[in-house]
Design a protein around this motif. Structure first.
Motif, PDB file in Angstrom:
ATOM      1  N   PHE A   1       0.988  25.727 -16.345  1.00 42.97           N
ATOM      2  CA  PHE A   1       1.493  24.374 -16.042  1.00 42.97           C
ATOM      3  C   PHE A   1       1.419  23.483 -17.273  1.00 42.97           C
ATOM      4  CE2 PHE A   1       1.541  24.861 -11.443  1.00 42.97           C
ATOM      5  CZ  PHE A   1       2.689  24.132 -11.184  1.00 42.97           C
TER       6      PHE A   1
ATOM      7  N   PRO B   1      -1.892  10.757   0.134  1.00 42.14           N
ATOM      8  CA  PRO B   1      -1.865  11.317  -1.228  1.00 42.14           C
ATOM      9  C   PRO B   1      -3.032  12.255  -1.484  1.00 42.14           C
ATOM     10  CG  PRO B   1      -1.776   8.920  -1.286  1.00 42.14           C
ATOM     11  CD  PRO B   1      -1.990   9.286   0.141  1.00 42.14           C
TER      12      PRO B   1
ATOM     13  N   PHE C   1      -1.933   5.838   4.660  1.00 46.74           N
ATOM     14  CA  PHE C   1      -1.343   5.862   3.313  1.00 46.74           C
ATOM     15  C   PHE C   1      -2.368   6.116   2.217  1.00 46.74           C
ATOM     16  CE2 PHE C   1       2.247   3.771   5.451  1.00 46.74           C
ATOM     17  CZ  PHE C   1       3.241   4.662   5.064  1.00 46.74           C
ATOM     18  N   ILE C   2      -3.629   5.958   2.518  1.00 41.32           N
ATOM     19  CA  ILE C   2      -4.661   6.307   1.530  1.00 41.32           C
ATOM     20  C   ILE C   2      -4.935   7.814   1.598  1.00 41.32           C
ATOM     21  CG2 ILE C   2      -7.140   6.036   0.966  1.00 41.32           C
ATOM     22  CD1 ILE C   2      -6.844   3.090   1.889  1.00 41.32           C
TER      23      ILE C   2
ATOM     24  N   MET D   1       0.826  -1.215   0.000  1.00 42.78           N
ATOM     25  CA  MET D   1       0.000   0.000   0.000  1.00 42.78           C
ATOM     26  C   MET D   1       0.862   1.267   0.000  1.00 42.78           C
ATOM     27  SD  MET D   1      -3.125   0.538  -0.102  1.00 42.78           S
ATOM     28  CE  MET D   1      -3.576   2.148  -0.596  1.00 42.78           C
ATOM     29  N   LYS D   2       1.919   1.157   0.810  1.00 44.77           N
ATOM     30  CA  LYS D   2       2.866   2.267   0.922  1.00 44.77           C
ATOM     31  C   LYS D   2       3.497   2.554  -0.452  1.00 44.77           C
ATOM     32  CE  LYS D   2       6.765   3.395   3.884  1.00 44.77           C
ATOM     33  NZ  LYS D   2       7.689   2.784   4.860  1.00 44.77           N
TER      34      LYS D   2
ATOM     35  N   SER E   1       3.855  30.592 -18.786  1.00 48.88           N
ATOM     36  CA  SER E   1       3.412  30.842 -17.412  1.00 48.88           C
ATOM     37  C   SER E   1       2.499  29.738 -16.895  1.00 48.88           C
ATOM     38  CB  SER E   1       2.651  32.157 -17.332  1.00 48.88           C
ATOM     39  OG  SER E   1       3.429  33.204 -17.808  1.00 48.88           O
TER      40      SER E   1
ATOM     41  N   TYR F   1       4.042  38.570 -10.918  1.00 50.75           N
ATOM     42  CA  TYR F   1       3.634  39.282 -12.136  1.00 50.75           C
ATOM     43  C   TYR F   1       3.093  40.688 -11.874  1.00 50.75           C
ATOM     44  CZ  TYR F   1       3.825  34.579 -14.146  1.00 50.75           C
ATOM     45  OH  TYR F   1       4.231  33.342 -14.560  1.00 50.75           O
TER      46      TYR F   1
ATOM     47  N   ILE G   1      -2.441  15.963  -2.668  1.00 46.31           N
ATOM     48  CA  ILE G   1      -2.971  16.477  -3.937  1.00 46.31           C
ATOM     49  C   ILE G   1      -3.838  17.710  -3.700  1.00 46.31           C
ATOM     50  CG2 ILE G   1      -4.582  15.935  -5.846  1.00 46.31           C
ATOM     51  CD1 ILE G   1      -3.424  13.032  -5.673  1.00 46.31           C
TER      52      ILE G   1
ATOM     53  N   ASN H   1       9.192  34.169 -16.258  1.00 45.43           N
ATOM     54  CA  ASN H   1       8.918  32.814 -16.748  1.00 45.43           C
ATOM     55  C   ASN H   1      10.148  31.908 -16.698  1.00 45.43           C
ATOM     56  OD1 ASN H   1       6.218  33.085 -17.132  1.00 45.43           O
ATOM     57  ND2 ASN H   1       6.372  33.625 -19.306  1.00 45.43           N
TER      58      ASN H   1
ATOM     59  N   ARG I   1      -2.811   1.761   7.196  1.00 42.65           N
ATOM     60  CA  ARG I   1      -3.314   1.650   5.831  1.00 42.65           C
ATOM     61  C   ARG I   1      -4.149   2.907   5.452  1.00 42.65           C
ATOM     62  NH1 ARG I   1      -6.826  -3.435   3.672  1.00 42.65           N
ATOM     63  NH2 ARG I   1      -6.840  -2.820   1.488  1.00 42.65           N
TER      64      ARG I   1
ATOM     65  N   MET J   1       1.987   9.340  -6.234  1.00 47.27           N
ATOM     66  CA  MET J   1       2.535  10.698  -6.110  1.00 47.27           C
ATOM     67  C   MET J   1       3.622  10.951  -7.157  1.00 47.27           C
ATOM     68  SD  MET J   1       2.581  11.257  -2.036  1.00 47.27           S
ATOM     69  CE  MET J   1       3.292  12.848  -2.058  1.00 47.27           C
TER      70      MET J   1
ATOM     71  N   MET K   1       2.006  11.537 -10.534  1.00 49.87           N
ATOM     72  CA  MET K   1       1.442  12.880 -10.598  1.00 49.87           C
ATOM     73  C   MET K   1       2.554  13.935 -10.816  1.00 49.87           C
ATOM     74  SD  MET K   1      -0.863  14.823  -7.796  1.00 49.87           S
ATOM     75  CE  MET K   1       0.558  15.529  -7.031  1.00 49.87           C
TER      76      MET K   1
ATOM     77  N   TRP L   1       8.253  39.809 -18.097  1.00 48.76           N
ATOM     78  CA  TRP L   1       7.434  38.586 -18.117  1.00 48.76           C
ATOM     79  C   TRP L   1       8.326  37.396 -18.498  1.00 48.76           C
ATOM     80  CZ3 TRP L   1       2.392  37.868 -21.527  1.00 48.76           C
ATOM     81  CH2 TRP L   1       1.659  36.793 -21.027  1.00 48.76           C
TER      82      TRP L   1
ATOM     83  N   ALA M   1       0.992   4.270  -2.823  1.00 45.88           N
ATOM     84  CA  ALA M   1       0.879   5.711  -2.570  1.00 45.88           C
ATOM     85  C   ALA M   1       2.074   6.451  -3.146  1.00 45.88           C
ATOM     86  CB  ALA M   1       0.785   5.979  -1.067  1.00 45.88           C
TER      87      ALA M   1
ATOM     88  N   PRO N   1      -0.740  34.552 -14.686  1.00 42.18           N
ATOM     89  CA  PRO N   1       0.058  35.312 -15.663  1.00 42.18           C
ATOM     90  C   PRO N   1      -0.712  36.554 -16.147  1.00 42.18           C
ATOM     91  CG  PRO N   1      -0.741  33.260 -16.619  1.00 42.18           C
ATOM     92  CD  PRO N   1      -1.053  33.206 -15.166  1.00 42.18           C
TER      93      PRO N   1
ATOM     94  N   ARG O   1       7.387  32.888  -9.246  1.00 41.60           N
ATOM     95  CA  ARG O   1       7.106  33.944 -10.217  1.00 41.60           C
ATOM     96  C   ARG O   1       6.187  35.013  -9.616  1.00 41.60           C
ATOM     97  NH1 ARG O   1       5.713  29.790 -15.158  1.00 41.60           N
ATOM     98  NH2 ARG O   1       7.819  28.992 -15.402  1.00 41.60           N
TER      99      ARG O   1
END
Lengths: 197, 366
Positions: free
Chosen positions: A73, B11, B7-8, A1-2, A71, B83, B15, B74, B4, A9, A12, B70, A5, B28, B81
């Motif tokens: 992503f 992330p 670890f779920i 599981m570790k 500029s 602006y 995120i 960049n 467990r 990441m 991503m 700019w 994860a 920008p 950055r």
């Protein structure tokens, strides 16, 4: 599981990394800039200024789009590349238009200079043909001083032409052309008067 | 189980934090830069580069600076950055471009108005010049200056029609200045000449009075009007067109100056046939005593060369009717007119030649 994860990441991170590393269309930028510079060298600013301005505006727009994408992503340079392609393609046309306009102007100046020179010669001939008596001479002396100014203007315009100054010269020589025509009228009338008995 | 769950959730939390962080990163300055560029494009269309050059240049410089910074931003790592200063530069560029456009539109309108007015005024001045001075035998230098100014004026008008107001202004302003100068010189010359009008008037009045008193003919020549008048017993009986010496303005100073003398004379001889070149002629007593005195004084003052002669053989003769002043100083009438005058005068008939019978204010229409 570790492990799961960690892999999630990492994936991503990789996506983010690669997405932000889409390639700047540097070759297209350089090509478009070189094309704009060529149009400038062809004196587009002098002979087709509006067309050059439109071209430069598109170039600026493309460069701004490049920076906008840089500029972000998830950079996407398609729009910028498309504008740059348009700039490159049109810059050649603008340069060609400038060359054509310059050639037209040169031709026009040469034609008008020839016309005024011929008109001047014609006027001088009329002066020479005028009655030889003192009355004819008196009437034509003033006209001669006008003709000398026209002659000097032709010489000035020729010098300007030889020095590559076309834009300002056309109006000057056209003014001399009009004057030569009016002198011809004046001269003909004066000769008619001296002939009258 | 707790491990467990950790670890779920980890992330998901990561995120979420990253998303929030990215979302809150500075955006920008694309919108502001695009607005500035559009404003510059609009200013371009209004010819701001020409008619509001400094503001337009400032707008472009600010835009270029915005783009420059700019690019630098960049190059930095995304989370580092900033602006805000670019937005500020772009905003300033947009404002300057808008101002440049407005000013350019105003300047163009102002040029159109001013030049349109100047062209109209100068055209009118040239018309006045032509009406008043066209036949005057001006010195060559003045004539050339006038022609040059007219050419420059025409060039300026062509540029005006092409909406090239900067060039037009340059030509029109200079031409107008030169035309004014020529006009003023011409006007002053005429004014100085017409200062003699009271004397001329007196001479003519005396001639008419004498004609009345003596019941005799008298000839009067008005140089400016180009007319020859015949009086009898103080009454005007005939008027004819007269042509003069080509330098007809001013009194005759010496031989060969092609000027028609001014003053009181009389007919000394009547000539016809082989005795005259121009059909028939009435010789007058030029130089009279007054002419001789003026000639001697002018010579003494060095106004004429010491070798100059005073001239003679001034006549009223035929051969005229050409519509131009062409003689060496004589007065020319058409042959039919010469016939008429020839038969109505005798040797001794007074001849008064004056610059003008009418005063300056009446002759010139300014």
């Amino acid at each position: 599981m570790k492990k799961f994860a960690f892999l999630g990441m990492l994936t991503m991170g990789m996506v983010v990394l690669f997405a932000s590393c889409a390639k700047v269309p540097q070759a297209a930028i350089d090509g478009a800039q070189a094309a704009v510079d060529s149009a400038k060298i062809a004196e587009a600013a002098v002979y087709v200024p509006e067309q050059l301005t439109a071209l430069e505006d598109s170039m600026k727009s493309a460069l701004a789009e490049v920076e906008t994408q840089k500029s972000k992503f998830f950079a996407n340079y398609d729009k910028a590349a498309s504008t740059l392609t348009w700039v490159s393609a049109n810059a050649g046309q603008v340069a060609q238009n400038a060359v054509t306009r310059k050639a037209q102007l040169k031709e026009e100046i040469v034609a008008v200079i020839a016309e005024v020179t011929a008109s001047l010669a014609e006027n001088k001939e009329l002066v020479a043909k005028a009655p030889k008596g003192k009355e004819g001479k008196a009437a034509l002396e003033a006209i001669n001083s006008e003709l000398s100014v026209v002659e000097a203007t032709i010489a000035e315009c020729q010098t300007a032409y030889d020095n590559g100054q076309y834009v300002g010269t056309i109006d000057k020589i056209k003014a001399a052309k009009d004057k030569a025509a009016s002198i011809k009228e004046e001269l003909t009338a004066a000769i008619d008067k001296t002939k009258k008995k | 189980m707790r491990k467990r769950l950790f670890f779920i959730i980890l992330p998901i939390i990561t995120i979420t934090i990253v998303t929030i962080w990215i979302y809150n990163l500075p955006q920008p300055p694309a919108a502001q830069v695009n607005q500035a560029r559009n404003a510059i494009a609009e200013a371009d269309k209004s010819l701001s580069g020409k008619y509001s050059a400094s503001l337009y240049k400032e707008a472009v410089t600010l835009y270029d600076s915005a783009m420059h910074y700019w690019k630098i931003e960049n190059e930095k790592i995304f989370f580092n950055r900033k602006y805000s200063h670019i937005e500020s530069l772009a905003l300033r560029s947009e404002k300057k471009a808008i101002l440049a456009k407005e000013r350019s539109i105003n300047n163009v309108a102002s040029f159109q108005n001013r030049l349109g007015k100047t062209i109209k005024e100068t055209d009118s001045l040239l018309k006045q010049y032509d009406q008043n001075f066209n036949k005057v035998p001006w010195p060559t230098a003045l004539k050339k200056k006038e022609v040059r100014a007219r050419l420059l004026f025409s060039e300026g008008k062509l540029a005006f029609d092409k909406k090239d107001y900067l060039k037009s202004a340059k030509c029109i302003d200079k031409a107008t200045e030169q035309i004014h100068e020529v006009f003023i010189v011409a006007k002053n010359e005429m004014k100085n000449y017409f200062d003699n009008h009271p004397e001329w008037q007196q001479q003519v009045d005396n001639a008419i009075a004498r004609s009345r008193k003596q019941n005799a003919p008298a000839i009067v020549v008005d140089k400016f009007a180009g007319k020859c008048y015949l009086y009898h017993s103080g009454k005007l009986i005939s008027t004819w067109d007269a042509e003069l010496g080509k330098n007809w303005i001013g009194d005759k100073k010496m031989k060969g100056d092609k000027a028609t003398p001014e003053g009181n004379y009389y007919v000394t001889a009547k000539k016809s046939g082989r005795n005259t070149t121009y059909y028939k002629a009435l010789l007058i007593n030029y130089p009279n005593e007054e002419d001789k005195a003026s000639f001697a004084a002018a010579k003494k003052k060095g106004q004429i060369p010491s070798s100059a002669g005073i001239g003679n053989n001034i006549e009223i003769h035929g051969g005229g009717g050409k519509g131009v002043h062409w003689t060496d100083g004589c007065v020319a009438l058409s042959n039919p007119d010469m016939d008429k005058i020839y038969h109505q005068v005798t040797v001794g008939t007074p001849v008064t030649i004056v610059g003008s019978l009418r005063p300056f204010e009446e002759v010139f229409n300014f």
